[in-house]
Each structure stands twice: as C-alpha cells, then as structure tokens.
Write an enzyme that holds these catalytic residues in place. Structure first.
Site, PDB file in Angstrom:
ATOM      1  N   LYS A 176       0.815  -1.233   0.000  1.00 20.63           N
ATOM      2  CA  LYS A 176       0.000   0.000   0.000  1.00 20.63           C
ATOM      3  C   LYS A 176       0.841   1.273   0.000  1.00 20.63           C
ATOM      4  O   LYS A 176       0.455   2.287   0.595  1.00 20.63           O
ATOM      5  CB  LYS A 176      -0.961   0.010   1.204  1.00 20.63           C
ATOM      6  CG  LYS A 176      -1.832  -1.237   1.284  1.00 20.63           C
ATOM      7  CD  LYS A 176      -2.672  -1.233   2.539  1.00 20.63           C
ATOM      8  CE  LYS A 176      -3.363  -2.573   2.735  1.00 20.63           C
ATOM      9  NZ  LYS A 176      -4.159  -2.657   3.941  1.00 20.63           N
ATOM     10  N   ASP A 212      -8.468  -7.632  10.597  1.00 18.38           N
ATOM     11  CA  ASP A 212      -9.770  -6.985  10.414  1.00 18.38           C
ATOM     12  C   ASP A 212     -10.930  -7.985  10.398  1.00 18.38           C
ATOM     13  O   ASP A 212     -12.032  -7.684  10.866  1.00 18.38           O
ATOM     14  CB  ASP A 212      -9.782  -6.111   9.158  1.00 18.38           C
ATOM     15  CG  ASP A 212      -9.364  -6.847   7.897  1.00 18.38           C
ATOM     16  OD1 ASP A 212      -9.025  -8.042   7.965  1.00 18.38           O
ATOM     17  OD2 ASP A 212      -9.369  -6.219   6.823  1.00 18.38           O
TER      18      ASP A 212
END
Length: 489
Positions: A176, A212
């Site tokens: 990212k 997550d």
C-alpha cells in the site's frame, strides 16, 4: 436456480432473431452457472485445503494459509472497561476510545481521530513512523482527557504479518505504498511501545494485535455470543472462525480453541479451481497487479466483479450480440465498469439505461435487459461461491464438536454484502442448501477495526485475569496441602 433467464426478460419477435440472441448470450453465461453439485465439490476442495493449512509441515505449501491469531475465545458478555484502538492500514490511521458496558452488553465508540501519514514518513525510517503514531496517540489522549490512565490497546495493522502471540506480530513486507526502513522482519508491537517509551509522557497497557476479519467477528460477538465466524466480502474477501486447539498443529497446546484467519482469498492459487475459471476470470487475473495470486478473491470480491462484467459485455458486443456491435471508448477501458454499477443495474432497469448511457453506449431495451442479466449472473456466482466457502467452515465447526446440529452466527462486513440488493439473500439461501445441518444466522458488524479491536483486547484481558486467579488458587491449594502434611507429621 437464483439466476434469471433471458427469455423471461425478452419476448422473441416473429423472425426469431431475439431468440437467437438469447441462446448465444446464454452460451457465454453458462460457465458462470454453478450447480449445487459443483458447489459441493468446491466446498470439499476447500475443506482439504484448510486441513493442509492447519498442518504443522504442510502449511508452507498450502494455498489457504489458516493463520493462528492467538485469539483464544469470543466475548462472554462479562467484558467491561475503557480501551484504545489503533487502526493502521493506509495513508491515514485512526485512533479510537471504546467503552464496553457489561450491564447493557454494548460496545460504544466514545470518539475517534483520523491522522494523516505524510509521504515522507511512509518512505522514511520505521522510527519516524512509530514516533508519528505515538505523537498522534498522545494528542488523542489529551483531547479525550485520558492522559494519566494506562489503557489496553487493540492494534489493527493491515499489512502481511506473521503473528507469534496475541501481542507479537512480525511484519513480512510492506504494501500500500509504505516502505519504512527497519520494520520488515521486526515486531510492530515492540516498535510501537519503544516509540511511546521514547516520549516518556504517557503509557499504554496490554496490546492485542487484530486482523480486520477477527475484529468483525469480535465486534458482533459481544451482541451475540454464538458468533464464532467472521467474514468480509467487500473490496476483498476473507473469513475467520474458532478452531479446536488440538487441530492447530503449529501452536503448542491441546485445550480450548483459537481463532484461525483462513486467508481464503488464496483458495485456488494452486490450480484447484482451474475447471471453474471462465475466460473472463483468466483475463482479470492476467491483467491484475498480482497474477496467479488470490484466485478465489478475484472471482467473488468487489475489486474484480465490475471488471468481469465489463469483459463479458465487451465479448458480447464484439460478437454483435449487444450495442449493435459497437463498443464505446468507456467499454474498451479497463476499470471503467465500477462494481457499484452491478448493484445499481440489478436494482432496476431504469438504472441500467442510465448507466449504459453514461458509458456512451448505443443501447436498446434488449441491450439493457442483457446487461442486467450479465450483472445478475456474475454477482450470483459470487454469492454462491462465497456460500460454498462459508458452508465449509460451518460444517467443519459442527463436525469438530460432534454435533448433530449446529447453531452459529456469522459476523459479516463489506460493501458487496451490505450494498448489493440480492447478494445476502442468495448467499444465505445457498448456505442453507450446502450446510443443511447448520442453522447459520448473520449479523452485520459495526466497526470491526475499532470496536472489534477493543473486544479482542477485552477478551485477552479477561482470559489473562482468569489465568492469574487460577494460578493463585492453585498456589493456595499447594500451601494448604503442605500445611496438612506438616500437621500429619
């Protein structure tokens, strides 16, 4: 079969030309239509891959990684207190103050703050990155008047890591756009604590690392204590569930359970799904930034569904079955057909007309009906494949526990599940067929990366306290036994 038939949308004209179009369109869509038997077969393949991922030695070559999370229990409703949550996974990160109320069995987000990470920090040293995080955390504690309290912290760190303990996670590689030196191969919890220690003006309590998907399960688990599966189906997809410790061969211990992060997006990376891949799936994979990786994710998740539909529409246009054989510049452009268009088109034919106009296509009513059918066929396959994977997990939990019937809840999040008009219904209907001995309920997660991270920390704290009390109790028993022995002598 939940799929529409084109003939129900289009009345053939006397010449039979529309009937011909119907047959040719169906020929291209047929590979997306997976029978119940085929879905059962896919489920059986995933079951084998999960076993391989759980193995002590086989996991290295497993497509489905089955990563231990060191989360040893779901909430039992007795958790309470104030917690911090830190969610780092992009160019911004979030700090939250979460309060867990035992009496009301509620998890409240008291407040949160978003902090930007400048480009120079994303590409600088690890020390500067964690100093920046520690500074933002200090600022947040001041704004919440929490300075002076030593609160436990749940840390959602959305980069590839190898978790060693609940509070120890080694960064494998940056993604990212991050490339901070001195972090890869290091424990990110230690680096965060060292940055806070360098400041010396506040401290934090115990830290729990949170995936997550696990956060999704745990945020639902406080509301529904039968929730022991977490699933995300949005831009990407993944699932976790509570596995028996005796089956987790990579971790010492036989008693109890541990949450396993399946990383099911990689299902099929070893070629096991080759027979159900369409030419459109192969094209999406070939032109992606990671060819050959995340095969299952590319078939079912939001990042790729729009592109699959675009490629199907383009193929039908090239074969002169759509839009008078004339593709627009937009239809020829990769990524131009957004996944949200699928939901909008399936929600009504008027939406289909607007989107086709927006894409500068010369359409008629038959074209709009075909476009809607293509969207439904692609999204239906996604829901049914997702159901096959979810049924595999539910069936495994039932078998693990030797139950005739399992009642369980899935904590779920993600835009595909939340936003698509038919996805959740199709998914649930297929799960009922594929896991007939399981009563599976679904609960939409509220802020898994925030509230869920706090719940993981709260549960870890509860278990640690119970363990200490048990040790103290054992110590007292030993002292009593020694006193009795002395008395007998």
């Amino acid at each position: 079969n939940p799929c529409f038939s084109l003939s129900s949308r289009v009345q053939p004209d006397p010449s039979g030309s529309e009937t011909c179009v119907c047959l040719q369109v169906e020929k291209h869509l047929e590979p997306f239509r997976l029978s119940l038997e085929k879905l059962q077969d896919v489920s059986a393949r995933l079951r084998k891959d999960m076993l391989r991922g759980l193995g002590k030695h086989a996991h290295h070559r497993a497509a489905v990684k089955m990563l231990p999370t060191f989360v040893r229990a779901t909430p039992d409703g007795t958790e309470k207190g104030d917690f911090l949550a830190l969610d780092l996974g992009g160019t911004n990160f979030r700090v939250l103050h979460v309060r867990v109320l035992e009496e009301e069995q509620r998890v409240l987000k008291m407040d949160s703050q978003i902090c930007a990470i400048p480009q120079e920090i994303m590409l600088g040293t690890g020390e500067k990155l964690f100093d920046h995080i520690a500074a933002c955390l200090a600022e947040f504690l001041d704004s919440q008047k929490l300075r002076g309290q030593t609160l436990p912290l749940g840390f959602t760190f959305s980069f590839p890591c190898e978790q060693k303990e609940i509070d120890k996670s080694i960064l494998i590689r940056w993604t990212k756009g991050f490339n901070c030196s001195g972090v890869e191969g290091e424990d990110v919890v230690r680096l965060l604590k060292e940055a806070i220690h360098r400041r010396g003006d506040y401290d934090i309590g115990s830290v729990a690392m949170v995936n997550d998907t696990v956060g999704t399960m745990m945020s639902c688990g406080y509301r529904d204590q039968s929730c022991e599966i977490g699933m995300i189906i949005g831009t990407g997809t993944n699932a976790c569930y509570m596995e028996e410790m005796k089956n987790v061969k990579r971790v010492e211990g036989e008693d109890g359970r541990m949450c396993i992060n399946t990383e099911w997006g990689g299902f099929g990376d070893d070629g096991s799904l080759k027979d159900i891949l369409t030419e459109f799936d192969e094209e999406v994979d070939k032109t992606s930034i990671n060819p050959g990786v995340h095969t299952f994710e590319k078939m079912i998740s939001g990042m790729y569904l729009g592109e699959i539909v675009r490629l199907v529409l383009l193929k039908l246009t090239e074969e002169k079955l759509l839009f008078k054989g004339c593709p627009s510049e937009a239809l020829l452009t990769p990524g131009s057909f957004e996944t949200k268009f699928i939901s909008e088109i399936e929600d009504g034919l008027e939406n289909a007309k607007k989107i086709l106009t927006k894409l500068a296509l010369d359409w008629d009513l038959v074209d709009a009906c075909v476009a809607r059918l293509v969207c439904d066929t692609v999204s239906s396959r996604s829901a049914r494949l997702c159901a096959a994977a979810l049924a595999t997990i539910a069936n495994r939990i039932r078998t693990n526990r030797g139950l005739d019937h399992l009642k369980t809840t899935v904590g779920v999040d993600g835009t595909v599940y939340r936003k698509h008009p038919n996805f959740s219904d199709e998914l649930q209907a297929a799960v009922r067929l594929l896991a007939p001995k399981c009563d599976v309920s679904f609960l939409i997660s509220e802020d898994g990366s925030g509230k869920g991270a706090a719940m993981v920390t709260a549960v870890a704290q509860r278990l640690a306290l119970q363990s200490r009390l048990l040790e103290d109790s054992d110590g007292e028993d030993e002292e009593e036994e020694e006193e009795e022995e002395k008395a007998n002598i």
